[in-house]
Design a protein around this motif. Structure first.
Motif, PDB file in Angstrom:
ATOM      1  N   LYS A 187       0.962  -1.228   0.136  1.00 25.72           N
ATOM      2  CA  LYS A 187       0.143   0.063  -0.114  1.00 25.72           C
ATOM      3  C   LYS A 187       0.913   1.276  -0.047  1.00 25.72           C
ATOM      4  N   LYS A 188       0.434   2.431  -0.370  1.00 27.60           N
ATOM      5  CA  LYS A 188       1.039   3.530  -0.315  1.00 27.60           C
ATOM      6  C   LYS A 188       1.829   3.984   0.751  1.00 27.60           C
ATOM      7  N   GLY A 189       3.202   4.289   0.341  1.00 26.65           N
ATOM      8  CA  GLY A 189       4.067   4.525   1.110  1.00 26.65           C
ATOM      9  C   GLY A 189       4.890   3.414   1.898  1.00 26.65           C
ATOM     10  N   GLY A 201       0.858 -13.220  -1.591  1.00 24.93           N
ATOM     11  CA  GLY A 201      -0.504 -12.666  -1.136  1.00 24.93           C
ATOM     12  C   GLY A 201      -0.508 -11.876   0.119  1.00 24.93           C
ATOM     13  N   ILE A 202       0.465 -11.429   0.629  1.00 25.98           N
ATOM     14  CA  ILE A 202       0.299 -10.709   1.751  1.00 25.98           C
ATOM     15  C   ILE A 202       0.210  -9.044   1.446  1.00 25.98           C
ATOM     16  N   VAL A 203      -0.350  -8.537   2.311  1.00 27.99           N
ATOM     17  CA  VAL A 203      -0.421  -6.915   2.294  1.00 27.99           C
ATOM     18  C   VAL A 203       0.257  -6.193   3.253  1.00 27.99           C
ATOM     19  N   ILE A 204       1.028  -5.322   2.635  1.00 26.23           N
ATOM     20  CA  ILE A 204       1.842  -4.392   3.593  1.00 26.23           C
ATOM     21  C   ILE A 204       1.166  -3.191   3.544  1.00 26.23           C
ATOM     22  N   GLY A 205       0.558  -2.695   5.058  1.00 30.43           N
ATOM     23  CA  GLY A 205      -0.162  -1.885   4.928  1.00 30.43           C
ATOM     24  C   GLY A 205       0.543  -0.365   4.638  1.00 30.43           C
ATOM     25  N   PRO A 221      -0.024  -4.427   9.593  1.00 32.25           N
ATOM     26  CA  PRO A 221      -0.871  -3.450   9.686  1.00 32.25           C
ATOM     27  C   PRO A 221      -0.256  -1.856   9.334  1.00 32.25           C
ATOM     28  N   PRO A 222      -1.292  -1.048   8.766  1.00 32.63           N
ATOM     29  CA  PRO A 222      -0.588   0.252   8.417  1.00 32.63           C
ATOM     30  C   PRO A 222       0.355   1.061   9.451  1.00 32.63           C
TER      31      PRO A 222
END
Length: 260
Positions: A187-189, A201-205, A221-222
């Protein structure tokens, strides 16, 4: 030099020795082309670009018999370079990729088909971007980083040297794996430290930070720092490090549309 009469060159285009420009190529004004450059059929190059020695533009993919992500269909949109793009020596750019204005590619970088790279993003020396990847604007991806197929990198992300993205939890075994392919999403930044590995498939906030050498096995988490193998939460990202507090931050695309 080989120049197809069916291609169009703008004003003040300079060309080195042993350049090949195939048919239906369009090159804007003030473009510099180095020695031993090959520009394949249909490539579009914007004004003010620099193509350094030995680069190959518009390469078509070749599908291996066991390839799981390369498309069978051999019809792709042209390779498109925006204005003021720099393509380093020995780079290979495939058909179906689109690079925004001001993108910079270090020597020997590779960008596969079905890839978009946003304005002013930097891909360092030897970076590999596989097919079906989206990279946002004003990102920095440093030397020898590997961005696997089916990944997403949003605006303002930072990826340090030799970071590895992955997209197959089955490591090439069983047909079940084909239902679950997918690279990481940043995600952004988001920022990823040197030699970190991101599992499929993981999401880096948004605005999260992955410490060097970490192995990330689950979503981050973000605005959170994670560290270790497997990566675990350490603490929040300091306020002064958040992307919104940086001098180079000029808002996201949606913010700019609202302002206009």
């Amino acid at each position: 030099m080989v120049l197809s009469p069916r291609s169009k060159l703008g004003r003040d285009v300079t060309r080195g020795e042993y350049v090949v420009i195939e048919e239906d190529v369009e090159i804007g004004d003030d473009v510099e082309i180095g020695h031993h450059v090959i520009i394949r059929k249909g490539v579009r190059i914007g004004r003010g670009c620099k193509i350094l020695d030995g680069a190959v533009l518009g390469k078509r993919p070749a599908k291996a018999s066991l390839s799981a992500t390369t498309a069978d269909v051999q019809r792709f949109d042209p390779l498109v370079l925006g204005e003021a793009v720099t393509v380093g020596a020995g780079c290979i750019l495939y058909v179906g990729a689109t690079l925004g204005d001001g993108v910079f590619l270090g020597d020997q970088a590779t960008v596969r088909e079905d890839v978009t790279v946003g304005d002013q993003t930097i891909l360092g020396r030897g970076v590999t971007v596989e097919n079906k990847v989206s990279i946002g604007r004003r990102c920095k991806i440093e030397t020898e980083a590997y961005i696997t197929a089916l990944s997403t990198v949003e605006d303002y992300c930072f990826i340090a040297p030799e970071v590895t993205f992955t997209n197959d939890n089955f490591l090439g075994r069983t047909e079940e794996r084909r239902k679950h392919f997918g690279g990481p999403t940043l995600k952004k930044g988001a920022r990823i430290g040197a030699n970190a590995t991101l599992l499929p498939g993981i999401v880096i906030g948004e605005d999260a930070l992955v410490a060097a050498g970490s192995v990330v096995t689950k979503d981050v988490p973000p605005r959170t720092i994670v560290v270790g193998t497997p990566a675990r939460v350490l603490r929040p990202v300091p306020e002064e490090q958040l992307i919104e507090n940086q001098v180079f931050y000029d808002g996201d695309t949606q913010d700019q549309k609202v302002k206009k």
